[in-house]
Scaffold this active site. Structure first.
Site, PDB file in Angstrom:
ATOM      1  N   GLY A  55     -63.307-103.175 -18.001  1.00  0.00           N
ATOM      2  CA  GLY A  55     -63.784-103.522 -19.324  1.00  0.00           C
ATOM      3  C   GLY A  55     -62.723-103.280 -20.384  1.00  0.00           C
ATOM      4  O   GLY A  55     -61.527-103.219 -20.074  1.00  0.00           O
ATOM      5  N   GLY A  86     -58.919-104.647 -17.286  1.00  0.00           N
ATOM      6  CA  GLY A  86     -59.272-105.536 -16.191  1.00  0.00           C
ATOM      7  C   GLY A  86     -60.761-105.559 -15.906  1.00  0.00           C
ATOM      8  O   GLY A  86     -61.589-105.701 -16.811  1.00  0.00           O
ATOM      9  N   THR A 118     -57.210-103.156 -22.810  1.00  0.00           N
ATOM     10  CA  THR A 118     -57.858-103.983 -21.789  1.00  0.00           C
ATOM     11  C   THR A 118     -57.650-103.349 -20.418  1.00  0.00           C
ATOM     12  O   THR A 118     -56.532-103.008 -20.052  1.00  0.00           O
ATOM     13  CB  THR A 118     -57.307-105.410 -21.808  1.00  0.00           C
ATOM     14  OG1 THR A 118     -55.892-105.384 -21.594  1.00  0.00           O
ATOM     15  CG2 THR A 118     -57.570-106.080 -23.154  1.00  0.00           C
ATOM     16  N   ASP A 166     -57.117-115.716  -9.265  1.00  0.00           N
ATOM     17  CA  ASP A 166     -55.769-115.452  -9.770  1.00  0.00           C
ATOM     18  C   ASP A 166     -55.893-114.791 -11.135  1.00  0.00           C
ATOM     19  O   ASP A 166     -56.426-115.386 -12.072  1.00  0.00           O
ATOM     20  CB  ASP A 166     -54.990-116.771  -9.872  1.00  0.00           C
ATOM     21  CG  ASP A 166     -53.571-116.600 -10.411  1.00  0.00           C
ATOM     22  OD1 ASP A 166     -53.104-115.453 -10.513  1.00  0.00           O
ATOM     23  OD2 ASP A 166     -52.944-117.622 -10.731  1.00  0.00           O
ATOM     24  N   LYS A 192     -46.079-115.902 -21.635  1.00  0.00           N
ATOM     25  CA  LYS A 192     -47.173-115.225 -22.352  1.00  0.00           C
ATOM     26  C   LYS A 192     -47.495-115.899 -23.682  1.00  0.00           C
ATOM     27  O   LYS A 192     -48.660-116.078 -24.043  1.00  0.00           O
ATOM     28  CB  LYS A 192     -46.826-113.745 -22.566  1.00  0.00           C
ATOM     29  CG  LYS A 192     -46.725-112.938 -21.268  1.00  0.00           C
ATOM     30  CD  LYS A 192     -46.701-111.461 -21.519  1.00  0.00           C
ATOM     31  CE  LYS A 192     -48.048-110.939 -21.933  1.00  0.00           C
ATOM     32  NZ  LYS A 192     -49.096-111.107 -20.895  1.00  0.00           N
ATOM     33  N   GLY A 193     -46.476-116.277 -24.438  1.00  0.00           N
ATOM     34  CA  GLY A 193     -46.724-116.913 -25.726  1.00  0.00           C
ATOM     35  C   GLY A 193     -47.431-118.246 -25.570  1.00  0.00           C
ATOM     36  O   GLY A 193     -48.435-118.529 -26.249  1.00  0.00           O
ATOM     37  N   ALA A 215     -53.021-114.820 -15.887  1.00  0.00           N
ATOM     38  CA  ALA A 215     -52.993-114.961 -17.349  1.00  0.00           C
ATOM     39  C   ALA A 215     -54.245-114.425 -18.033  1.00  0.00           C
ATOM     40  O   ALA A 215     -54.488-114.741 -19.198  1.00  0.00           O
ATOM     41  CB  ALA A 215     -52.800-116.428 -17.722  1.00  0.00           C
ATOM     42  N   ALA A 216     -54.993-113.586 -17.343  1.00  0.00           N
ATOM     43  CA  ALA A 216     -56.255-113.107 -17.930  1.00  0.00           C
ATOM     44  C   ALA A 216     -56.029-112.412 -19.266  1.00  0.00           C
ATOM     45  O   ALA A 216     -56.772-112.638 -20.236  1.00  0.00           O
ATOM     46  CB  ALA A 216     -56.968-112.175 -16.949  1.00  0.00           C
ATOM     47  N   GLY A 217     -55.018-111.564 -19.342  1.00  0.00           N
ATOM     48  CA  GLY A 217     -54.719-110.868 -20.598  1.00  0.00           C
ATOM     49  C   GLY A 217     -54.317-111.821 -21.706  1.00  0.00           C
ATOM     50  O   GLY A 217     -54.688-111.639 -22.874  1.00  0.00           O
ATOM     51  N   ASP A 218     -53.562-112.860 -21.356  1.00  0.00           N
ATOM     52  CA  ASP A 218     -53.140-113.846 -22.357  1.00  0.00           C
ATOM     53  C   ASP A 218     -54.331-114.646 -22.870  1.00  0.00           C
ATOM     54  O   ASP A 218     -54.444-114.911 -24.067  1.00  0.00           O
ATOM     55  CB  ASP A 218     -52.101-114.797 -21.757  1.00  0.00           C
ATOM     56  CG  ASP A 218     -50.828-114.084 -21.347  1.00  0.00           C
ATOM     57  OD1 ASP A 218     -50.505-113.045 -21.966  1.00  0.00           O
ATOM     58  OD2 ASP A 218     -50.158-114.550 -20.410  1.00  0.00           O
ATOM     59  N   SER A 221     -55.842-122.276 -16.343  1.00  0.00           N
ATOM     60  CA  SER A 221     -57.047-121.453 -16.163  1.00  0.00           C
ATOM     61  C   SER A 221     -57.762-121.148 -17.479  1.00  0.00           C
ATOM     62  O   SER A 221     -58.878-120.629 -17.470  1.00  0.00           O
ATOM     63  CB  SER A 221     -56.682-120.134 -15.470  1.00  0.00           C
ATOM     64  OG  SER A 221     -55.996-119.262 -16.354  1.00  0.00           O
ATOM     65  N   ASN A 247     -42.720-120.511 -20.306  1.00  0.00           N
ATOM     66  CA  ASN A 247     -42.101-120.533 -18.980  1.00  0.00           C
ATOM     67  C   ASN A 247     -42.722-121.618 -18.112  1.00  0.00           C
ATOM     68  O   ASN A 247     -43.830-122.078 -18.367  1.00  0.00           O
ATOM     69  CB  ASN A 247     -42.312-119.194 -18.243  1.00  0.00           C
ATOM     70  CG  ASN A 247     -41.558-118.050 -18.876  1.00  0.00           C
ATOM     71  OD1 ASN A 247     -40.490-118.224 -19.456  1.00  0.00           O
ATOM     72  ND2 ASN A 247     -42.127-116.853 -18.785  1.00  0.00           N
TER      73      ASN A 247
END
Length: 306
Positions: free
Chosen positions: A226, A223, A221, A247, A41-42, A250-253, A292, A12
């Site tokens: 932990g 956040g 996960t 921000d 995400k990908g 995209a932390a999970g990605d 990031s 995206n």
């Protein structure tokens, strides 16, 4: 030799508006700051894996438009193999509209565009690439039948699969049995199991239920709290690293991309999760999704300081 990671998923263009707070229904908030960044995400996971040191191939569809061309250029600059990134003249590149508040929390709306046209046939075209990978990474911003086809090819070739079940949707046992590692966050784990996940014990309950459906390893996960890991190799709680968020988009990605590389390199599961947690923590200190994602050296330097 670098870990060979294949990522199949969405790409995206993110349009980001930083505002004091996220607007509520019918509310207009002035004084925001606008920026654009590469996302999806990908694509986020592919870039995170490449910056973490992996040799990455990305399977995706983008529009035959300005955003699509920019995306491919970005992937090439990150040293990602784009042989299987298809430019689709029948759909626009996916777009995400993102509000980020002053605490770094976000609210996102997505127009899938070409992502919704990534098909099982596209995956078949890349079957040799999947079969020779050390690990396959998937999410749910592409059609479910496409995800299903990719997991079947990987399972037949004994290639481990990480599935990040986001955005959350119900998944059947047949699909889950082809998944080696499932990485839901709290809300995704709740949707998949019906268990409200608020702390380590409820996360462990949800993970146990998902394991009973055929997934060997579940990583929940949570956040800043932990990560809960449930696996035959290691089960336990891995604390998060405390950094002030700018921000969290995209932390999970970033976590999933870095995790894929660490596991492909043969790192023990607990060590790999800590490596991925460090990458995710560093990512929240920067604005934007792909911009990031930290470099391998940054992750290693950060871990040495802890």
């Amino acid at each position: 030799m670098s870990a060979r990671v294949v990522v199949a998923g969405s790409s995206n263009t993110d349009m980001i508006l930083q505002t004091p707070q996220i607007p509520s229904l019918g509310e207009t908030i002035l004084g925001g700051q606008f920026s654009m960044a590469a996302g999806g995400k990908g694509a986020n996971q592919a870039v995170a894996a490449a910056r973490s040191g992996g040799k990455v191939t990305f399977l995706a569809r983008v529009g035959d438009d300005l955003f699509g061309r920019q995306a491919i250029e970005n992937f090439q600059q990150a040293h990602i193999n784009v042989e299987h990134v298809i430019q689709d003249d029948g759909a626009s590149t996916g777009v995400a509209l993102i509000f980020v508040d002053e605490k770094g929390e976000n609210c996102i709306g997505v127009a899938a565009g070409a992502n919704g046209r990534l098909s099982p046939a596209d995956i078949d075209q890349a079957h040799a690439c999947i079969e020779s990978a050390d690990l396959l990474v998937l999410q749910l911003e592409i059609p479910l039948e496409t995800v299903r086809r990719a997991t079947k090819i990987a399972a037949a070739a004994n290639v481990p699969v990480i599935l990040n079940p986001a955005p959350a949707q119900v998944l059947d046992r047949d699909l889950l049995q082809n998944v080696s590692i499932l990485t839901p966050n709290e809300s995704e784990a709740e949707l998949l199991t019906g268990i409200r996940v608020t702390h380590s014990s409820s996360a462990a309950q949800a993970a146990e239920m998902l394991q009973s459906r055929g997934v060997e390893t579940v990583i929940v996960t949570m956040g800043a709290q932990g990560v809960l890991v449930a696996s035959p190799q290691f089960s336990g709680w891995v604390p998060a690293f405390a950094l002030d968020p700018v921000d969290t988009t995209a932390a999970g990605d970033v976590f999933n991309g870095a995790l894929a590389v660490a596991l492909s390199e043969g790192q023990p599961l607990a060590t790999a999760v800590r490596f991925a947690s460090a990458a995710a923590a560093l990512s929240v200190t920067q604005l934007g999704a792909q911009p990031s994602a930290p470099l391998r050296q940054e992750i290693e330097d950060f871990l040495l300081q802890q």
